[in-house]
Design an enzyme around this catalytic site. Structure first.
Site, PDB file in Angstrom:
ATOM      1  N   ARG A  80       0.851  -1.200   0.000  1.00 19.00           N
ATOM      2  CA  ARG A  80       0.000   0.000   0.000  1.00 19.00           C
ATOM      3  C   ARG A  80       0.886   1.249   0.000  1.00 19.00           C
ATOM      4  NH1 ARG A  80      -1.501   1.793   4.624  1.00 19.00           N
ATOM      5  NH2 ARG A  80      -2.245  -0.208   5.417  1.00 19.00           N
ATOM      6  N   ASP A  93      -7.080  18.805 -14.526  1.00 18.09           N
ATOM      7  CA  ASP A  93      -7.385  17.445 -14.952  1.00 18.09           C
ATOM      8  C   ASP A  93      -7.011  17.372 -16.435  1.00 18.09           C
ATOM      9  OD1 ASP A  93      -8.564  15.123 -15.959  1.00 18.09           O
ATOM     10  OD2 ASP A  93     -10.255  15.207 -14.567  1.00 18.09           O
ATOM     11  N   LYS A 136      -8.092   6.312 -19.483  1.00 15.99           N
ATOM     12  CA  LYS A 136      -8.415   6.823 -20.808  1.00 15.99           C
ATOM     13  C   LYS A 136      -7.193   6.693 -21.727  1.00 15.99           C
ATOM     14  CE  LYS A 136     -12.178   7.614 -18.558  1.00 15.99           C
ATOM     15  NZ  LYS A 136     -12.460   8.875 -17.913  1.00 15.99           N
TER      16      LYS A 136
END
Ligand SMILES: *Cc1c(COP(=O)(O)O)cnc(C)c1O
Length: 381
Positions: free
Chosen positions: A46, A170, A195
């Protein structure tokens, strides 16, 4: 080194232990320590994992930034970035934004007493006007989704800097191949790597890139504390996708340009929005802050909602689906799909009518794609 070289080599030296040329998938939770407190840079996956670290180094290099962080999804990256702000803080947001970001900003974060003001950031003076003494962050996307408007990143960065706020961009639609917000003055870049960066519609992921080490430490601490990390396989798939970003983006753009030109003025098509058109309102700005115009094309159908729905349900090569940026072409209906989270009057204010259809132009043969759209358009009349 230049972009294409960085995509294939940044963070991707041969494996120190085995010489493996390709970064291995370090499918491990823990790392054996040589003695108590003596680790080899990794302790628990993690907190850090070598496959993920390779991806982080690569994306940071592609953005021209110093530090990268990979997340489990674009939304995890966005939620992680929002941990930079606290109760009582105020954020100015460009109102043309990803529906999931809007959901987080409007439904979740107000419960933590973070306040948001939405503005038309295509006019940077609106951003400046919305700033209050409590403003800690300005949040923009460019080009915007789905109307492909351009927002002046450098102007917004200057406004944010003047008020001691972070500018977050973004950069999912533009990709680091076409736009590097940090070089334009932004403080934080976020990506949905789901994407274009991953590029093959087979893995969900997100990333954040920053130059400032203190900001990195805050983000890293928050990520480790909240846990939104990608697994090593997902990091590996995203890294494999990123290697070909440059060649894919060139072809996405060439295909998008051909399709935009093909659709323009065609029977049944009322408008074609593509920043590559010289008469697109953001064209000059796109030329200044981007290195190309991307692979997204948004159209408005003359036949309104009925025609738009028929088009979306009639294409054979373009798949009707959410997402964008993959090698396969996708067609979407923002009114009921990507922008379902916005109220109807909100959508209309942003120019997203029931006649709007969004195309993510893939890497199939552009002639085949045009023929597919032509046949589907014939059914809309
Ligand atoms: C898809 C998308 C996101 C969210 O990313 P996920 O990987 O789906 O969580 C954020 N911003 C933009 C612009 C997107 O297109």
């Amino acid at each position: 080194m230049n972009f294409e070289t960085l995509a294939i080599h940044a963070g991707q030296a041969a494996d120190a232990a085995t010489g493996a040329t390709i970064v291995p998938v370090y499918q491990t939770v823990t790392f054996t320590q040589d003695a108590i407190g003596a680790d080899r840079g990794f302790v628990y996956s993690r907190s850090g994992n070598p496959t993920r670290q390779a991806l982080e180094t690569c994306i940071a290099a592609l953005e021209g930034g110093r530090f990268g962080l990979a997340y489990a999804s674009g939304m995890a990256a966005i939620a992680g970035t929002m941990q930079l702000v606290h109760a009582g803080d105020h954020v100015v947001v460009a109102d043309d934004l990803y529906g999931g970001s809007y959901r987080l900003f409007s439904k979740i974060l107000p419960g933590y007493d973070v306040r948001f003001t939405y503005v038309d950031a295509t006019r940077p003076e609106e951003v400046a006007k919305a700033i209050t003494p409590a403003t800690r962050m300005v949040w923009i996307e460019s080009p915007t989704n789905p109307m492909l408007r351009l927002i002046d990143v450098a102007a917004c960065a200057e406004i944010a800097r003047r008020h001691g706020a972070w500018l977050v961009v973004d950069n999912t639609f533009a990709t680091p191949f076409l736009q590097n917000p940090l070089a334009l003055g932004a403080h934080v870049v976020v990506h949905s790597t789901t994407k274009y960066l991953g590029g093959h519609s087979d893995v969900i992921g997100g990333a954040v890139v920053v130059d400032d080490e203190e900001t990195l430490q805050k983000l890293r601490f928050a990520q480790n504390a909240t846990g939104g990390v990608p697994g090593p396989w997902d990091a590996w798939l995203t890294l494999r996708g990123a290697k070909t970003l440059a060649v894919r983006m060139r072809q996405h753009e060439a295909n998008a340009k051909q399709i935009a030109e093909f659709l323009r003025g065609r029977d049944g098509v009322a408008a074609v929005h593509y920043p590559g058109f010289a008469d697109h309102p953001g064209h000059e700005l796109a030329r200044r802050q981007m290195r190309g115009f991307g692979g997204m094309v948004t159209i408005e159908l003359a036949g309104g909602a009925a025609a738009a729905r028929t088009l979306c349900e009639s294409t054979q090569i373009f798949s009707l689906g959410e997402s964008l940026g993959g090698v396969e072409s996708l067609i979407g209906y923002p009114w009921l799909m990507s922008h379902a989270a916005f109220a109807p009057e909100e959508k209309l204010r942003k120019g997203i009518s029931e006649a709007v259809v969004r195309l993510s132009v893939g890497l199939e043969d552009a002639g085949d794609l045009c023929a597919d759209l032509e046949a589907a358009l014939a059914r809309c009349r």
